[in-house]
Design an enzyme around this catalytic site. Sequence first.
Site, PDB file in Angstrom:
ATOM      1  N   ARG A   1      34.051  47.486  65.360  1.00 32.74           N
ATOM      2  CA  ARG A   1      33.327  46.439  64.632  1.00 32.74           C
ATOM      3  C   ARG A   1      31.824  46.723  64.662  1.00 32.74           C
ATOM      4  NH1 ARG A   1      35.002  40.517  66.252  1.00 32.74           N
ATOM      5  NH2 ARG A   1      33.836  40.074  64.340  1.00 32.74           N
TER       6      ARG A   1
ATOM      7  N   CYS B   1      27.891  38.729  70.247  1.00 26.19           N
ATOM      8  CA  CYS B   1      29.264  39.164  69.970  1.00 26.19           C
ATOM      9  C   CYS B   1      29.599  38.730  68.552  1.00 26.19           C
ATOM     10  CB  CYS B   1      30.227  38.580  71.006  1.00 26.19           C
ATOM     11  SG  CYS B   1      30.209  36.774  71.076  1.00 26.19           S
TER      12      CYS B   1
END
Length: 286
Positions: free
Chosen positions: A181, A241
Amino acid sequence: MTVKPVTSVILSASELAAELAGARPPVLLDVRWQLGGPDQRPAYEAGHLPGAVYIDLDQELAGPAGSGGRHPLPDPEAFGAVMRRAGVGAGTPVIVYDGGQGWAAARAWWLLRWTGHAEVRVLDGGLAAWTAAGGVVTVEVPAPAEGDFKPNPGGAGLLDADGAAALARAGVLLDARAGERYRGEVEPIDRVGGHIPGAVSAPTTENVGPDGLFLAPDALRTRFASLGAEPGSGVPVGVYCGSGVSGAHEVLALEVAGVAAALYAGSWSQWSADPARPVATGPDPQ
């Protein structure tokens, strides 16, 4: 940066058992949660630590999704009411646990720290570690006496989007998501893949061992030092995050290692929602 002493922000199942049998037992919060998954209240009702109160992360540890991201911070007064209902008082020790991953428990830990409750710790390994150690569970739902906790935000470092961008340039900004990611190879949830320019890839999953327990403090210090977050270096550290949940787990791991870190609560879900904000891809911070 001041070198923070290694404090007992986590505890083992055996240590928790001893505290529950002691003269000053802690309040227990069950924060089981699954990203994109079903409500975990039925799992709580099927078996939890004796005396534990269930806390819903999506509804009680976050505000409504929107411009602040998928899990923006809850209104402090609303959060305070949730904690009082769970029996949390100003001087009450609190232990938080989840199913074992630790992300949701760390979110509750960070919120309590941010709102001024210093005496809060996380059960290392969560419910899985408790049952593996022979700890009993119950289906009895407690009715704790109302606590008197009053939130006072500011007890933990908090970043907004501009602060995160500045820290990526002037300090160390760690990206706690999976490496793919970060690199922008996949993005299953948010508008676009990639990372905040200057951020360093530091998947929070690498802070625990195969048993789901945190690595030893020395191992964590070595890992974070290799990423630029070294105790005593004077370099400020921040974490983000996807939506401010797994990032809290990395802040907790840094705390175990003796490094103070701020959390960008809006995280990638807020950053990537704004097309005007730059996005970097690939393995390098850029």
